[in-house]
Design an enzyme around this catalytic site. Structure first.
Site, mmCIF file in Angstrom:
data_model
loop_
_atom_site.group_PDB
_atom_site.id
_atom_site.type_symbol
_atom_site.label_atom_id
_atom_site.label_comp_id
_atom_site.label_asym_id
_atom_site.label_seq_id
_atom_site.Cartn_x
_atom_site.Cartn_y
_atom_site.Cartn_z
ATOM 1 N N SER A 162 0.832 -1.195 0.000
ATOM 2 C CA SER A 162 0.000 0.000 0.000
ATOM 3 C C SER A 162 0.874 1.255 0.000
ATOM 4 O O SER A 162 1.608 1.479 -0.957
ATOM 5 C CB SER A 162 -0.971 -0.050 1.182
ATOM 6 O OG SER A 162 -2.010 0.875 1.014
ATOM 7 N N ASP B 67 -10.242 -5.725 -2.708
ATOM 8 C CA ASP B 67 -9.592 -4.682 -1.898
ATOM 9 C C ASP B 67 -10.494 -3.451 -1.835
ATOM 10 O O ASP B 67 -10.849 -2.868 -2.872
ATOM 11 C CB ASP B 67 -8.252 -4.339 -2.554
ATOM 12 C CG ASP B 67 -7.393 -3.406 -1.720
ATOM 13 O OD1 ASP B 67 -7.932 -2.483 -1.090
ATOM 14 O OD2 ASP B 67 -6.162 -3.610 -1.732
ATOM 15 N N HIS C 98 -7.366 -6.016 1.382
ATOM 16 C CA HIS C 98 -6.162 -5.198 1.581
ATOM 17 C C HIS C 98 -5.347 -5.661 2.789
ATOM 18 O O HIS C 98 -4.382 -5.015 3.152
ATOM 19 C CB HIS C 98 -6.615 -3.743 1.806
ATOM 20 C CG HIS C 98 -5.550 -2.707 1.544
ATOM 21 N ND1 HIS C 98 -5.018 -2.479 0.294
ATOM 22 C CD2 HIS C 98 -4.920 -1.824 2.374
ATOM 23 C CE1 HIS C 98 -4.129 -1.505 0.364
ATOM 24 N NE2 HIS C 98 -4.037 -1.096 1.615
HETATM 25 N N1 LIG Z 1 -8.744 3.166 7.968
HETATM 26 C C1 LIG Z 1 -7.884 2.093 8.207
HETATM 27 C C2 LIG Z 1 -6.674 2.187 7.298
HETATM 28 C C3 LIG Z 1 -5.464 1.522 7.816
HETATM 29 C C4 LIG Z 1 -5.006 0.378 6.949
HETATM 30 O O1 LIG Z 1 -5.748 -0.303 6.281
HETATM 31 N N2 LIG Z 1 -3.699 0.192 6.970
HETATM 32 C C5 LIG Z 1 -3.121 -0.848 6.184
HETATM 33 C C6 LIG Z 1 -2.234 -0.211 5.164
HETATM 34 S S1 LIG Z 1 -3.202 0.886 4.154
HETATM 35 C C7 LIG Z 1 -2.097 1.658 3.130
HETATM 36 O O2 LIG Z 1 -1.024 2.033 3.395
HETATM 37 C C8 LIG Z 1 -2.326 -1.769 7.099
HETATM 38 O O3 LIG Z 1 -1.371 -2.392 6.699
HETATM 39 N N3 LIG Z 1 -2.788 -1.869 8.354
HETATM 40 C C9 LIG Z 1 -2.113 -2.634 9.388
HETATM 41 C C10 LIG Z 1 -2.497 -4.072 9.505
HETATM 42 O O4 LIG Z 1 -1.839 -4.774 10.309
HETATM 43 O O5 LIG Z 1 -3.411 -4.536 8.800
HETATM 44 C C11 LIG Z 1 -7.523 2.038 9.670
HETATM 45 O O6 LIG Z 1 -7.219 3.095 10.253
HETATM 46 O O7 LIG Z 1 -7.554 0.954 10.241
#
Ligand SMILES: N[C@@H](CCC(=O)N[C@@H](CSC=O)C(=O)NCC(=O)O)C(=O)O
Length: 278
Positions: free
Chosen positions: A147, A223, A256
């Site tokens: 991401s 996603d 995602h």
């Molecule tokens: N709104 C969500 C967004 C946070 C999220 O999805 N983070 C992803 C990366 S998104 C793009 O860079 C992530 O990797 N999260 C960490 C995980 O361990 O899944 C929110 O605030 O939760």
């Protein structure tokens, strides 16, 4: 540099370290996986750049990368995603800007420019630090990410085609200048002049980069950020025009999350190993 954690893992070691970053002006933590082969001599290094809201911990505990790194004899470096411990005005108000959201740029706008220099940190300062302290062959480096981190990986490779021999990304933000996450971050970190944004936009960089090695991207069709923030078709068009060998694999139904990343991590590390061998 101070070692905070050490766990034996798939015959190698998963470590976490803290150090003082001169580039960022703060203390930082990072994780490093050394495969069993590192006990016998220098091994190639793959840097994994994480996404919004992450630290080094998300990928080290959820991506399942160590097993494949041990099989291929690859070290893995997991940097944090922003400077820490600063408490700049507004730094912690949004999940997509400020802490946990450095976007791998060297900020030029106040008040971020003094500390938010994550591009220099992940491509220069941190590799130099680990290269001098661990059995790593710094002539054989790859870079990957998820991401926001996929954006960082693509930009790092396209800007430094001689430093990195391999690149891959999971659900990358391929054209930050054209999507809300990137436009908000670049306005804050780089200012309103969009001409300056191209230096950190993989789709824009495709026209000028000398990178011609294979680029692997995996993208889940389920996603939630695909149409609004990620838009892999923009990078496909730019790479096709430029002659960059990009493969975007659309993986049916995947979202995602790290469940998606873990599902295809083996393919990504095989891609890096093939390029970093010998
Ligand atoms: N709104 C969500 C967004 C946070 C999220 O999805 N983070 C992803 C990366 S998104 C793009 O860079 C992530 O990797 N999260 C960490 C995980 O361990 O899944 C929110 O605030 O939760």
């Amino acid at each position: 540099m101070e070692r905070l954690k050490r766990h034996v893992c798939f015959g190698g070691v998963q470590e976490v370290h803290r150090h003082r970053s001169a580039v960022l002006g703060c203390a930082m933590e990072f994780a490093l996986y050394l495969p069993p082969q590192a006990a016998r001599g220098p091994v190639p290094l793959v840097t994994y750049l994480s996404g919004l809201t992450c630290t080094w911990e998300n990928a080290t505990t959820k991506a399942g990368a160590q097993r494949y790194a041990a099989e291929h004899g690859l070290a893995l470096l997991f940097p944090d995603t922003s400077p820490r411990g600063l408490d700049l005005p507004g730094e912690h108000e949004r999940y997509d800007f400020g802490s946990g959201a450095g976007f791998y740029v060297d900020a030029t706008a106040e008040p971020w420019s003094a500390n938010y220099r994550m591009f220099s940190y992940v491509t220069e300062e941190l590799p130099a630090l680990v290269g001098g302290a661990f059995p790593l062959d710094m002539a054989r480096q790859g870079i990957m990410g998820h991401s926001m981190g996929g954006h960082g990986a693509l930009v790092s490779a396209f800007r430094h085609p001689d430093r990195y021999r391999s690149v891959s990304a999971f659900s990358p933000i391929v054209a930050p200048s054209q999507v809300p996450w990137g436009r908000n971050a670049f306005t804050g970190y780089l200012g309103p002049d969009e001409a300056a944004w191209a230096a950190y936009d993989a789709t824009a960089l495709a026209a000028s980069t000398a990178w011609r090695k294979p680029v692997l991207v995996d993208q889940g069709t389920g996603d939630e950020f695909l149409a609004g923030q990620l838009r892999p078709e923009l990078l496909e068009a730019a790479c096709a025009t430029a002659g960059i060998p990009l493969t975007v694999r659309r993986q049916d139904g995947y979202d995602h999350s790290y469940y998606f990343i873990a599902s295809f991590m083996g393919d990504h590390l095989a891609h890096h190993a093939a390029a970093l061998r010998g």
